[in-house]
Design a protein around this motif. Structure first.
Motif, PDB file in Angstrom:
ATOM      1  N   ASN A  31       0.215   0.118   3.188  1.00  0.00           N
ATOM      2  CA  ASN A  31      -0.155  -0.824   4.237  1.00  0.00           C
ATOM      3  C   ASN A  31      -0.796  -2.077   3.640  1.00  0.00           C
ATOM      4  O   ASN A  31      -0.454  -3.186   4.008  1.00  0.00           O
ATOM      5  N   SER A  32      -1.725  -1.878   2.699  1.00  0.00           N
ATOM      6  CA  SER A  32      -2.435  -3.001   2.067  1.00  0.00           C
ATOM      7  C   SER A  32      -2.874  -2.560   0.676  1.00  0.00           C
ATOM      8  O   SER A  32      -2.576  -1.444   0.242  1.00  0.00           O
ATOM      9  N   ASP A  37      -5.979   2.503   1.694  1.00  0.00           N
ATOM     10  CA  ASP A  37      -4.523   2.461   1.904  1.00  0.00           C
ATOM     11  C   ASP A  37      -3.773   2.904   0.660  1.00  0.00           C
ATOM     12  O   ASP A  37      -2.734   3.575   0.754  1.00  0.00           O
ATOM     13  N   TYR A  90      -2.099   3.482  11.878  1.00  0.00           N
ATOM     14  CA  TYR A  90      -0.746   2.962  11.724  1.00  0.00           C
ATOM     15  C   TYR A  90       0.209   4.113  11.385  1.00  0.00           C
ATOM     16  O   TYR A  90      -0.224   5.218  11.086  1.00  0.00           O
ATOM     17  N   ARG A 122       7.823   2.716   4.528  1.00  0.00           N
ATOM     18  CA  ARG A 122       6.845   1.644   4.763  1.00  0.00           C
ATOM     19  C   ARG A 122       5.679   2.224   5.560  1.00  0.00           C
ATOM     20  O   ARG A 122       5.891   2.809   6.622  1.00  0.00           O
ATOM     21  N   GLY A 124       2.480   1.370   7.702  1.00  0.00           N
ATOM     22  CA  GLY A 124       1.854   0.273   8.447  1.00  0.00           C
ATOM     23  C   GLY A 124       2.559  -1.045   8.222  1.00  0.00           C
ATOM     24  O   GLY A 124       3.775  -1.164   8.400  1.00  0.00           O
ATOM     25  N   GLN A 125       1.800  -2.068   7.776  1.00  0.00           N
ATOM     26  CA  GLN A 125       2.340  -3.404   7.544  1.00  0.00           C
ATOM     27  C   GLN A 125       3.118  -3.517   6.234  1.00  0.00           C
ATOM     28  O   GLN A 125       3.766  -4.534   5.987  1.00  0.00           O
ATOM     29  N   GLN A 127       2.246  -4.168   3.207  1.00  0.00           N
ATOM     30  CA  GLN A 127       1.877  -5.378   2.465  1.00  0.00           C
ATOM     31  C   GLN A 127       1.158  -5.080   1.156  1.00  0.00           C
ATOM     32  O   GLN A 127       0.731  -5.991   0.454  1.00  0.00           O
TER      33      GLN A 127
END
Length: 169
Positions: A31-32, A37, A90, A122, A124-125, A127
């Motif tokens: 996610n991050s 995360d 998430y 993937r 969450g986001q 990222q």
């Protein structure tokens, strides 16, 4: 036993021809980059690899991909269960496709940078820093064996090539 024979044959191919066999990879995007995360990404990785098991004894990339495709919803559920158990709000998503990967070395085997078939999960986001391995042949399923009684993880790991020892390397 068939899984190890397949791995052995793939490693021989790589060693003798310096060409990458047909592989299927696992790619997990966090996610991050937060510590939390990144830690849960590794928990998801472990749970997904455990859920895949021996992939019904897949003997080639096509069989491995077919097995993963058939179980993709279950793998997402496994990832979501890990996220929920660890208090994350998430969820995970997954896709199978062809993705760019950087060069990666597993023991004495180097896979060149390029496009590879993979299961991409993937979180969450998606990222954050990612993690990847080769599901077929099962290079991320190989468990290390402790051969020194007082070994600790901070001592690191030294790999030796069986092929090099055969040829005086």
């Amino acid at each position: 036993m068939k899984r190890w024979l397949t791995l052995f044959l793939c490693l021989i191919l790589l060693t003798c021809t310096q060409q990458t066999p047909q592989v299927f990879r696992l790619h997990i995007l966090a996610n991050s980059d937060s510590q939390e995360d990144q830690a849960v990404k590794l928990k998801v990785r472990d749970a997904v690899i455990d859920a895949l098991g021996e992939m019904d004894g897949a003997q080639d990339r096509a069989q491995a991909e077919a097995y993963i495709t058939a179980h993709q919803a279950e793998l997402i559920a496994v990832a979501n269960q890990v996220l929920a158990e660890n208090g994350f709000d998430y969820t995970a998503s997954a896709e199978i496709g062809t993705f760019a990967f950087p060069e990666k070395t597993y023991n004495d085997v180097t896979f060149p940078a390029g496009d590879y078939r993979a299961l991409r999960i993937r979180l969450g986001q998606a990222q954050g820093q990612n993690w990847w391995c080769v599901l077929f042949p099962p290079l991320c399923l190989v468990q290390p064996t402790q051969v020194e009684p007082d070994w600790q993880p901070e001592d690191g790991v030294e790999y030796q090539s069986w092929f090099s020892s055969l040829f005086g390397g």
